[in-house]
Design a protein around this motif. Structure first.
Motif, PDB file in Angstrom:
ATOM      1  N   UNK A 168       0.799  -1.220   0.000  1.00  0.00           N
ATOM      2  CA  UNK A 168       0.000   0.000   0.000  1.00  0.00           C
ATOM      3  C   UNK A 168       0.830   1.268   0.000  1.00  0.00           C
ATOM      4  N   UNK A 169       0.324   2.268   0.736  1.00  0.00           N
ATOM      5  CA  UNK A 169       0.971   3.580   0.775  1.00  0.00           C
ATOM      6  C   UNK A 169       2.379   3.527   1.348  1.00  0.00           C
ATOM      7  N   UNK A 170       2.605   2.658   2.346  1.00  0.00           N
ATOM      8  CA  UNK A 170       3.949   2.588   2.929  1.00  0.00           C
ATOM      9  C   UNK A 170       4.963   2.047   1.927  1.00  0.00           C
ATOM     10  N   UNK A 171       4.554   1.115   1.088  1.00  0.00           N
ATOM     11  CA  UNK A 171       5.467   0.615   0.059  1.00  0.00           C
ATOM     12  C   UNK A 171       5.844   1.737  -0.895  1.00  0.00           C
ATOM     13  N   UNK A 172       4.913   2.618  -1.172  1.00  0.00           N
ATOM     14  CA  UNK A 172       5.190   3.762  -2.042  1.00  0.00           C
ATOM     15  C   UNK A 172       6.215   4.703  -1.420  1.00  0.00           C
ATOM     16  N   UNK A 173       6.174   4.859  -0.089  1.00  0.00           N
ATOM     17  CA  UNK A 173       7.112   5.744   0.607  1.00  0.00           C
ATOM     18  C   UNK A 173       8.556   5.307   0.353  1.00  0.00           C
ATOM     19  N   UNK A 174       8.774   4.022   0.140  1.00  0.00           N
ATOM     20  CA  UNK A 174      10.131   3.514  -0.103  1.00  0.00           C
ATOM     21  C   UNK A 174      10.750   4.124  -1.351  1.00  0.00           C
ATOM     22  N   UNK A 175       9.944   4.688  -2.236  1.00  0.00           N
ATOM     23  CA  UNK A 175      10.469   5.275  -3.474  1.00  0.00           C
ATOM     24  C   UNK A 175      10.788   6.758  -3.341  1.00  0.00           C
ATOM     25  N   UNK A 176      10.503   7.351  -2.178  1.00  0.00           N
ATOM     26  CA  UNK A 176      10.786   8.774  -1.995  1.00  0.00           C
ATOM     27  C   UNK A 176      12.279   9.012  -2.188  1.00  0.00           C
ATOM     28  N   UNK A 177      12.641  10.081  -2.894  1.00  0.00           N
ATOM     29  CA  UNK A 177      14.072  10.378  -3.080  1.00  0.00           C
ATOM     30  C   UNK A 177      14.734  10.746  -1.755  1.00  0.00           C
ATOM     31  N   UNK A 178      16.017  10.526  -1.688  1.00  0.00           N
ATOM     32  CA  UNK A 178      16.789  10.835  -0.483  1.00  0.00           C
ATOM     33  C   UNK A 178      16.583  12.292  -0.062  1.00  0.00           C
TER      34      UNK A 178
END
Length: 183
Positions: A168-178
């Motif tokens: 879900x949404x938390x998996x998407x957070x893993x793609x946030x840039x540094x």
């Protein structure tokens, strides 16, 4: 609420360098506050430098980890204890198969009962109510820990991998840039 044994994942809004993109395992949490160790901050110091008898038994990469900003001159030994039998001598279970080992114990008395060992310099600590406020303010995600998290051989990938497995949404957070400002 008692969060002992849970993971805290720094949200992308937590930019303070000490905790930016950290994964913290809560070793103790209650009304008096909380204590945990950062699982993804390996140092460039072999365990043998401070605890030579434990070096042969440490899980790769075999270095000290910076457990947090508090008491950097102290060491905590986190261990995996398979099964649900009695605790080996010198070990206190935290949650499930995870425990703390008294590093003054002779390793030969305990290592045959362990499935992993990681040594942390220092720890992260929160006073009464502080962690709950930080979670409410959006600084931390609270997720279930898996035993392998504490002993990963790729600690630099732990933040992203734990987020991805949430879905879900938390998996998407893993793609946030540094650094989102460079995007």
């Amino acid at each position: 609420m008692n969060l002992t044994g849970q993971l805290l994942l720094a949200t992308p809004t937590l930019r303070e360098p000490t905790f930016h993109r950290t994964v913290v395992l809560l070793l103790d949490h209650g009304d008096d506050g909380g204590l945990g160790v950062v699982l993804n901050r390996p140092m460039e110091v072999d365990v043998a430098t401070v605890l030579p008898p434990w070096q042969p038994w440490t899980t790769d990469p075999g270095v000290l980890f910076q457990g947090g900003p508090v008491a950097l001159d102290s060491a905590l030994g986190l261990v995996g204890v398979p099964g649900d039998g009695d605790e080996p001598p010198g070990v206190r279970r935290i949650n499930g198969s995870l425990g703390l080992v008294d590093l003054d114990t002779d390793p030969d008395d305990v290592v045959q009962s362990l499935s992993g060992l990681r040594v942390f310099a220092g720890y992260a600590g929160w006073s009464s109510g502080q962690l709950e406020r930080e979670i409410e303010e959006g600084a931390w995600y609270v997720v279930d820990a898996e035993p392998r998290d504490a002993f990963t051989d790729q600690p630099d990938l732990l933040w992203r991998s734990v987020l991805r497995r949430q879905g879900g949404d938390l998996a998407f957070v893993a793609t946030f840039p540094e650094d989102p400002e460079l995007n």
